[in-house]
Each structure stands twice: as C-alpha cells, then as structure tokens.
Design an enzyme around this catalytic site. Sequence first.
Site, PDB file in Angstrom:
ATOM      1  N   SER A  29       0.977  -1.288   0.486  1.00  0.00           N
ATOM      2  CA  SER A  29      -0.474   0.220  -0.031  1.00  0.00           C
ATOM      3  C   SER A  29       0.834   0.885  -0.129  1.00  0.00           C
ATOM      4  O   SER A  29      -0.076   2.298  -0.052  1.00  0.00           O
ATOM      5  CB  SER A  29      -0.742  -0.110   0.878  1.00  0.00           C
ATOM      6  OG  SER A  29      -0.305   0.141   2.728  1.00  0.00           O
ATOM      7  N   ASN A 116      -1.493  -2.609  13.501  1.00  0.00           N
ATOM      8  CA  ASN A 116      -3.255  -2.373  13.443  1.00  0.00           C
ATOM      9  C   ASN A 116      -3.628  -0.426  14.645  1.00  0.00           C
ATOM     10  O   ASN A 116      -4.114  -0.455  13.768  1.00  0.00           O
ATOM     11  CB  ASN A 116      -3.551  -3.536  14.533  1.00  0.00           C
ATOM     12  CG  ASN A 116      -3.272  -4.900  12.855  1.00  0.00           C
ATOM     13  OD1 ASN A 116      -3.003  -5.186  12.201  1.00  0.00           O
ATOM     14  ND2 ASN A 116      -3.615  -6.372  13.950  1.00  0.00           N
ATOM     15  N   THR A 161     -41.410  25.011  -8.160  1.00  0.00           N
ATOM     16  CA  THR A 161     -41.633  23.385  -7.303  1.00  0.00           C
ATOM     17  C   THR A 161     -42.275  22.894  -8.891  1.00  0.00           C
ATOM     18  O   THR A 161     -42.557  22.933  -9.460  1.00  0.00           O
ATOM     19  CB  THR A 161     -42.492  23.542  -6.926  1.00  0.00           C
ATOM     20  OG1 THR A 161     -43.709  24.068  -7.561  1.00  0.00           O
ATOM     21  CG2 THR A 161     -42.504  24.145  -5.070  1.00  0.00           C
ATOM     22  N   HIS A 162     -41.431  21.687  -8.851  1.00  0.00           N
ATOM     23  CA  HIS A 162     -41.493  20.683  -9.879  1.00  0.00           C
ATOM     24  C   HIS A 162     -41.108  21.602 -11.139  1.00  0.00           C
ATOM     25  O   HIS A 162     -41.056  20.648 -12.312  1.00  0.00           O
ATOM     26  CB  HIS A 162     -43.018  20.494 -10.131  1.00  0.00           C
ATOM     27  CG  HIS A 162     -43.771  19.582  -9.054  1.00  0.00           C
ATOM     28  ND1 HIS A 162     -44.122  18.524  -8.651  1.00  0.00           N
ATOM     29  CD2 HIS A 162     -44.219  20.654  -7.712  1.00  0.00           C
ATOM     30  CE1 HIS A 162     -44.264  18.642  -6.870  1.00  0.00           C
ATOM     31  NE2 HIS A 162     -45.384  20.065  -7.168  1.00  0.00           N
ATOM     32  N   SER A 283     -15.952  25.113 -27.334  1.00  0.00           N
ATOM     33  CA  SER A 283     -15.976  23.920 -27.767  1.00  0.00           C
ATOM     34  C   SER A 283     -15.395  23.276 -28.700  1.00  0.00           C
ATOM     35  O   SER A 283     -14.220  24.896 -29.238  1.00  0.00           O
ATOM     36  CB  SER A 283     -17.355  23.045 -28.912  1.00  0.00           C
ATOM     37  OG  SER A 283     -17.852  23.054 -29.589  1.00  0.00           O
ATOM     38  N   LYS A 289     -20.119  28.011 -28.635  1.00  0.00           N
ATOM     39  CA  LYS A 289     -20.351  27.784 -26.696  1.00  0.00           C
ATOM     40  C   LYS A 289     -19.554  27.930 -25.928  1.00  0.00           C
ATOM     41  O   LYS A 289     -18.605  28.480 -26.242  1.00  0.00           O
ATOM     42  CB  LYS A 289     -19.923  26.104 -27.189  1.00  0.00           C
ATOM     43  CG  LYS A 289     -21.086  25.049 -28.334  1.00  0.00           C
ATOM     44  CD  LYS A 289     -22.892  25.212 -27.344  1.00  0.00           C
ATOM     45  CE  LYS A 289     -22.880  24.173 -26.002  1.00  0.00           C
ATOM     46  NZ  LYS A 289     -22.794  23.357 -26.783  1.00  0.00           N
ATOM     47  N   ASN A 291     -19.604  26.493 -22.074  1.00  0.00           N
ATOM     48  CA  ASN A 291     -19.528  25.616 -21.733  1.00  0.00           C
ATOM     49  C   ASN A 291     -19.689  25.550 -20.494  1.00  0.00           C
ATOM     50  O   ASN A 291     -18.530  25.944 -19.980  1.00  0.00           O
ATOM     51  CB  ASN A 291     -19.492  24.007 -22.205  1.00  0.00           C
ATOM     52  CG  ASN A 291     -19.837  24.228 -23.605  1.00  0.00           C
ATOM     53  OD1 ASN A 291     -20.489  24.011 -23.941  1.00  0.00           O
ATOM     54  ND2 ASN A 291     -18.984  23.010 -24.208  1.00  0.00           N
ATOM     55  N   GLU A 296     -20.432  20.865 -14.255  1.00  0.00           N
ATOM     56  CA  GLU A 296     -20.816  19.631 -14.454  1.00  0.00           C
ATOM     57  C   GLU A 296     -19.824  18.565 -13.645  1.00  0.00           C
ATOM     58  O   GLU A 296     -20.894  18.362 -13.444  1.00  0.00           O
ATOM     59  CB  GLU A 296     -20.786  19.573 -16.157  1.00  0.00           C
ATOM     60  CG  GLU A 296     -22.287  20.719 -16.579  1.00  0.00           C
ATOM     61  CD  GLU A 296     -21.874  20.866 -18.638  1.00  0.00           C
ATOM     62  OE1 GLU A 296     -22.437  20.139 -18.908  1.00  0.00           O
ATOM     63  OE2 GLU A 296     -21.091  21.040 -18.691  1.00  0.00           O
ATOM     64  N   TYR A 323      -8.431  -6.656  13.563  1.00  0.00           N
ATOM     65  CA  TYR A 323      -8.382  -6.115  12.254  1.00  0.00           C
ATOM     66  C   TYR A 323      -8.319  -7.353  11.380  1.00  0.00           C
ATOM     67  O   TYR A 323      -7.936  -8.294  11.075  1.00  0.00           O
ATOM     68  CB  TYR A 323      -6.739  -5.586  12.815  1.00  0.00           C
ATOM     69  CG  TYR A 323      -6.320  -5.243  10.856  1.00  0.00           C
ATOM     70  CD1 TYR A 323      -6.867  -3.986  10.799  1.00  0.00           C
ATOM     71  CD2 TYR A 323      -5.224  -6.622  10.662  1.00  0.00           C
ATOM     72  CE1 TYR A 323      -6.230  -3.524   9.531  1.00  0.00           C
ATOM     73  CE2 TYR A 323      -4.533  -5.607   9.662  1.00  0.00           C
ATOM     74  CZ  TYR A 323      -4.748  -4.221   9.503  1.00  0.00           C
ATOM     75  OH  TYR A 323      -4.841  -4.421   8.308  1.00  0.00           O
ATOM     76  N   GLN A 328      -7.269  -1.954   5.049  1.00  0.00           N
ATOM     77  CA  GLN A 328      -6.373  -1.737   3.639  1.00  0.00           C
ATOM     78  C   GLN A 328      -6.731  -0.579   2.716  1.00  0.00           C
ATOM     79  O   GLN A 328      -6.430   0.320   2.094  1.00  0.00           O
ATOM     80  CB  GLN A 328      -4.952  -2.543   3.290  1.00  0.00           C
ATOM     81  CG  GLN A 328      -3.680  -2.022   2.364  1.00  0.00           C
ATOM     82  CD  GLN A 328      -2.861  -2.332   2.595  1.00  0.00           C
ATOM     83  OE1 GLN A 328      -1.568  -2.505   3.525  1.00  0.00           O
ATOM     84  NE2 GLN A 328      -2.744  -3.151   2.052  1.00  0.00           N
ATOM     85  N   LYS A 331      -7.974   3.362   1.944  1.00  0.00           N
ATOM     86  CA  LYS A 331      -7.058   4.291   2.277  1.00  0.00           C
ATOM     87  C   LYS A 331      -7.630   5.429   1.050  1.00  0.00           C
ATOM     88  O   LYS A 331      -8.006   6.662   0.910  1.00  0.00           O
ATOM     89  CB  LYS A 331      -6.075   4.485   2.371  1.00  0.00           C
ATOM     90  CG  LYS A 331      -5.648   4.264   3.787  1.00  0.00           C
ATOM     91  CD  LYS A 331      -4.215   3.605   4.528  1.00  0.00           C
ATOM     92  CE  LYS A 331      -4.200   2.618   5.399  1.00  0.00           C
ATOM     93  NZ  LYS A 331      -5.016   1.254   5.524  1.00  0.00           N
TER      94      LYS A 331
HETATM   95  N1  ARG Z   1      -1.043  -0.859   5.537  1.00  0.00           N
HETATM   96  C1  ARG Z   1      -1.955  -1.644   6.406  1.00  0.00           C
HETATM   97  C2  ARG Z   1      -3.250  -0.955   6.109  1.00  0.00           C
HETATM   98  O1  ARG Z   1      -3.281  -0.215   5.978  1.00  0.00           O
HETATM   99  C3  ARG Z   1      -1.469  -1.516   7.852  1.00  0.00           C
HETATM  100  C4  ARG Z   1      -1.645  -2.518   8.846  1.00  0.00           C
HETATM  101  C5  ARG Z   1      -1.472  -4.209   8.582  1.00  0.00           C
HETATM  102  N2  ARG Z   1      -1.399  -4.821   9.654  1.00  0.00           N
HETATM  103  C6  ARG Z   1      -1.402  -6.171   9.372  1.00  0.00           C
HETATM  104  N3  ARG Z   1      -1.632  -7.140  10.374  1.00  0.00           N
HETATM  105  N4  ARG Z   1      -1.476  -6.760   8.275  1.00  0.00           N
HETATM  106  O2  ARG Z   1      -4.383  -1.473   7.115  1.00  0.00           O
END
Ligand code: ARG
Length: 463
Positions: A29, A116, A161-162, A283, A289, A291, A296, A323, A328, A331
């Site tokens: 990650s 964790n 309205t509508h 455009s 145009k 836009n 949008e 966990y 992961q 993110k």
């Molecule tokens: N990169 C992991 C995450 O985003 C960190 C935690 C990893 N923990 C584990 N027990 N593998 O969640």
Amino acid sequence: MNQLDKKSQSWSALFSEPMSELVQRYTASVFFDKRLWRSDIDGSLAHARMLAAQGIVTAADLQAIEAGLATIAQEIESDRFEWKLELEDVHLNIEARLTQLAGDAGKRLHTGRSRNDQVATDVRLWLRGEIDLILGLLADLQRALVDLGERNVEVILPGFTHLQVAQPVSFGHHMLAYVEMFSRDTERLVEVRRRVNRLPLGAAALAGTSYPLDRESVAQALGMDGVCQNSIDAVSDRDFAIEFTAAAALAMVHISRLSEELVLWMSQNFGFIGIADRFTTGSSIMPQKKNPDVPELARGKTGRVVGHLMGLITLMKGQPLAYNKDNQEDKEPLFDTVDTLKDTLRIFAEMVGGITVRPEAMEKAALKGYATATDLADYLVKKGLPFRDAHETVAHAVKAAIASQMDLSELPLAVLQQFNPAIGEDVYGVLSLRGSLNARDVLGGTAPAQVRAQIARHRARLA
Ligand code: ARG
C-alpha cells in the site's frame, strides 16, 4: 541486514519461501499510504516519548529515535526518501529507515505497538487535519454565497417547485438556502471530528499490551479528545471514515444541486446568470459555445464520492473482529473523497464570487408563470373567503388570464371582479412580484427584510 530489510525475502524464520512479485504488488500500500507519513511520525514520536517516560525505553533510545525521525521527515519533505515496495506500507518503510539511522533504538520503537493500532491512529490524525481544512473551505464558500446573496436581496427570481414557476423569491434568499445546507454540513463534520479524534494506540494487535503504557498521555500529546476504550474495537472499526465520507457525500450532493441550478440558469433558455469565463470552456467544433464545465464536473464528481461511501461501507460489512487486511482498502476512497471535496469547495467559493446576475431575465421569467396566484388567494382570504374557496376562485382567474394571454396583474379590475366582487383596486399591489415578495415577511420567509436579518445572522456566525 536488519529484519525489515529482509522482509522481501520472508517475514521471519517462519516463512520457507519469499512472496511472489505479484503478491507483493497486490498487498503493498506504500504508493498510496505514504501520504500518511507525517501522522505516522507524529504518532511514533508520541509513542516513543511515552515509552521513555514509563521507563520502557531509555532516554538515550528516545533521543536516537527523535533524531532519526527528524532526519526521515526531512528526507521525505525534500523527496530524498527512498520508498520501497517490498517494505509494503508507510509504517514499515519509516521503521526500516529509522533502524538504519538509529540502530537498536529504532527496533525498540515498536514495543507495545502493532501496525494495527498504528495505522488506525495515523488515519485518524490525518483525517482530523483534513476535516479542519475542509471546515475552513466550507466557511469560505458560505461567505461567498452570503456576499452574492447580499448583493441581490432585491433581485426577484422565479421560485420553482416541480421546475414549474411557483412563487417569486429573492435571489438572496435562494442563495441563503445553500448557506443553510453548508452550515449543516459543517455541523456534521464537527460532530464526526469528535469521534475521529480518539486514540487507538495501545490497543496493539487487538488485545492491548503487557507493557505499562500511559495511553491517556499519548492522546493528550497528540491533541486527541480521548482514548478508544476497547482494544478490539480500536483496531477494527473504520466507522469514523465511513461517517466522514457520508458527511462529505452529503456536502457534495448540496454542491451538485447548486451545480444543476447554475447549469440551467446559464443556459440560453433561462439566461439568469453568467459565470466568469475562467470557469467555462469552449467547444472544439461550435465556436459560439461556452460550457459550464466546472459545475457539470462537480455534479459528476458527486457520483464518485457517493461511490466511495458505498465502497467503504461495503468494505466493513463482512469483517469479523478484529483487524483484517480488508481495511487497507479504506485509504484510496478516503483520500479521493478528501481531495475531491477540497478541490470542489475551493473552486466553488471562487466561482460563486464571479457570478453575474441578470435581474431582468429572472423577473421576466417570474412574470410568465402566474407566480402571484397564491397572493391573490391570500388577498381573498383576508376579505373573508375560506382558503380552499379562494384557491378555486383564483384557478378560474388564472384560466381566464391564460386564455387572454395576460398576467393576472394585467387583467382589468372589472374582469377580476367577475371572479369575486370583493376584489378592489388595492389588489394590484398584491399581484406585483415585489408586493408578493414583501408580503412574505415571516421568519424564514423571502421578504427582503427577513433575508437581511438572516444575512446578519450568518455574518456573525461566520465571522
Ligand atoms: N497497511 C496496513 C493497513 O493499511 C497496515 C496494517 C497492517 N496490519 C497487518 N496486520 N497486516 O491496514
């Protein structure tokens, strides 16, 4: 070579073969979670200082850790830090480098801690900072809307309205409707922030730790409002990220509704407003145009943030405690939600400041749709008619006006009196758009006096 450098070959003596390259790429990650680096270092510093204060590591170890982390921060800031895919994530990358710099002291940092509780802490710290930035941007947008509203309190917009012309409203009043929405978005984020700002560190892998940690002092050092009270919950739930994304999705939905109106209003058929050229594009084939790409796109990006909410909430639903690596995946949607919302708020605050209003076009449109019919009904009620009867009487009057292609205010008094003899000359004051506007002088109504009072309230709140 230290333990972490060898990770690419295997985690520990327990593993008999290295990870395949594909699996390494699949599980890593670091290329997205490296943006958590500052929170990771802040969390590590607070943890290390507490370890030293509790006598779990020595003062010399702490010094080496602090110096090492300071060096790492400089390296990352100046783009000299070498991020390694084989070290999986931001946490292991920083820890491995710290061990290079600080030796055994670096290896002691992870005492009483697990990735964790570390990752949950990092995400919370990072998100707290982003929420604070977003709150500032929401205030900027509200101020821009209040400014635009204040300049146009007396401008009459057909209220719909509508999407049918309903009643005339002050353009300022209409802008303040959005201010209300964004102020509730603000309230929601302030609420969410309280729950984001709690400390998981000390939960370790899931069960807590056997070292005598002082979790409260770590929370205090990190400016957190409290400590997660159950170690299993602390490392496993991402509800704080989900509720943040829900609040962000709602804010985007509000922006999307505003966008839809801006797009409609600047079309030739409405012609109510103009947007500064820097927010529009041309455009490649039609030279005439202009836009409204920005509104949008904001409307489109709302779908993306709503999608992230679905992604995150679905990510949680099947996970057993505590966990799981599934987490992961929290993110990228969270990062993209923050980026999208921040950019959109910034651009909208600027764009709203550059909106030009065309009062004649709005007024003309308001005159088209018998927008003062309710006012005629209210007039009759004041003359003693029950409202339902007045409603029916006015329906007949509108029908006659449509047949003669006139506005209600253009019908001669004699004609109006055919519908009800109580109608007098004073009815024309009521039938004008401005008369209708001024009449709605109730708290929260569109009469300019009320709108001005609301503007004053918002200004005081946003000061
Ligand atoms: N990169 C992991 C995450 O985003 C960190 C935690 C990893 N923990 C584990 N027990 N593998 O969640």
